[in-house]
Design an enzyme around this catalytic site. Sequence first.
Site, PDB file in Angstrom:
ATOM      1  N   HIS A 273       4.884  -8.840  -3.183  1.00  0.00           N
ATOM      2  CA  HIS A 273       5.869  -8.309  -4.117  1.00  0.00           C
ATOM      3  C   HIS A 273       7.271  -8.583  -3.579  1.00  0.00           C
ATOM      4  O   HIS A 273       7.434  -8.991  -2.424  1.00  0.00           O
ATOM      5  CB  HIS A 273       5.655  -6.800  -4.344  1.00  0.00           C
ATOM      6  CG  HIS A 273       5.862  -5.955  -3.131  1.00  0.00           C
ATOM      7  ND1 HIS A 273       4.832  -5.346  -2.447  1.00  0.00           N
ATOM      8  CD2 HIS A 273       6.985  -5.618  -2.450  1.00  0.00           C
ATOM      9  CE1 HIS A 273       5.310  -4.667  -1.429  1.00  0.00           C
ATOM     10  NE2 HIS A 273       6.613  -4.823  -1.396  1.00  0.00           N
TER      11      HIS A 273
HETATM   12  P1  TYD Z   1       2.996  -1.163  -1.405  1.00  0.00           P
HETATM   13  O1  TYD Z   1       4.473  -1.060  -1.192  1.00  0.00           O
HETATM   14  O2  TYD Z   1       2.511  -2.031  -2.530  1.00  0.00           O
HETATM   15  O3  TYD Z   1       2.289  -1.591  -0.024  1.00  0.00           O
HETATM   16  P2  TYD Z   1       2.042  -3.050   0.620  1.00  0.00           P
HETATM   17  O4  TYD Z   1       3.139  -3.949   0.168  1.00  0.00           O
HETATM   18  O5  TYD Z   1       2.060  -2.811   2.076  1.00  0.00           O
HETATM   19  O6  TYD Z   1       0.710  -3.538   0.194  1.00  0.00           O
HETATM   20  O7  TYD Z   1       2.427   0.314  -1.583  1.00  0.00           O
HETATM   21  C1  TYD Z   1       1.030   0.571  -1.624  1.00  0.00           C
HETATM   22  C2  TYD Z   1       0.825   1.841  -2.435  1.00  0.00           C
HETATM   23  O8  TYD Z   1       1.455   2.951  -1.795  1.00  0.00           O
HETATM   24  C3  TYD Z   1       1.396   1.765  -3.849  1.00  0.00           C
HETATM   25  O9  TYD Z   1       0.464   2.362  -4.737  1.00  0.00           O
HETATM   26  C4  TYD Z   1       2.644   2.592  -3.799  1.00  0.00           C
HETATM   27  C5  TYD Z   1       2.385   3.582  -2.670  1.00  0.00           C
HETATM   28  N1  TYD Z   1       3.613   3.907  -1.927  1.00  0.00           N
HETATM   29  C6  TYD Z   1       4.203   5.157  -2.108  1.00  0.00           C
HETATM   30  O10 TYD Z   1       3.739   6.007  -2.886  1.00  0.00           O
HETATM   31  N2  TYD Z   1       5.351   5.434  -1.413  1.00  0.00           N
HETATM   32  C7  TYD Z   1       5.913   4.546  -0.550  1.00  0.00           C
HETATM   33  O11 TYD Z   1       6.970   4.844   0.087  1.00  0.00           O
HETATM   34  C8  TYD Z   1       5.292   3.259  -0.375  1.00  0.00           C
HETATM   35  C9  TYD Z   1       5.847   2.236   0.554  1.00  0.00           C
HETATM   36  C10 TYD Z   1       4.141   2.992  -1.087  1.00  0.00           C
END
Ligand code: TYD
Length: 137
Positions: free
Chosen positions: A54
């Site tokens: 992303h």
């Molecule tokens: P994401 O940022 O997509 O993680 P990565 O890029 O490491 O795979 O986040 C994963 C999940 O966690 C997504 O459903 C959103 C949630 N999340 C929160 O609720 N709060 C946060 O501060 C973060 C970073 C993620």
Amino acid sequence: MNGVETTIHDCHIIQLRTILRDEGKLTIIQNEKFDLKRVYYIYDVPEKAERGHHAHKTLHQLIVAISGSFHIKLDDGTRVWNVTLRDPKKGLLIRPGIWRELSDFSKGAICLVMASELYNEEDYIRNYYNFLEFKNV
Ligand code: TYD
């Protein structure tokens, strides 16, 4: 900084101030390049798992491998920069408008992320084609 116009050249490895003693090392992260509002960490990542995939529209992030190592691919829609983080004394500054993919987590790796804003799903671009549209490429 406008996420539409940023490139991978706006992203940098930052040397973090570290106090070295016989008793161990202490590394300090103190509002490096932006005001920190949120900290989270990613760990227990299975060997073949990938994370990220992303970009953020406005969020600045500083990422540190505080334990172990992992690979980060940064992409501004035109150019790619591949970085391996494995030194807790170094942080990777990621500016807004940069697509990132994290992979190759070593056993026991801990990815510490510091962010300039509170969590906001509206700030994410999770589809690569939407990202290219956002970057006007
Ligand atoms: P994401 O940022 O997509 O993680 P990565 O890029 O490491 O795979 O986040 C994963 C999940 O966690 C997504 O459903 C959103 C949630 N999340 C929160 O609720 N709060 C946060 O501060 C973060 C970073 C993620």
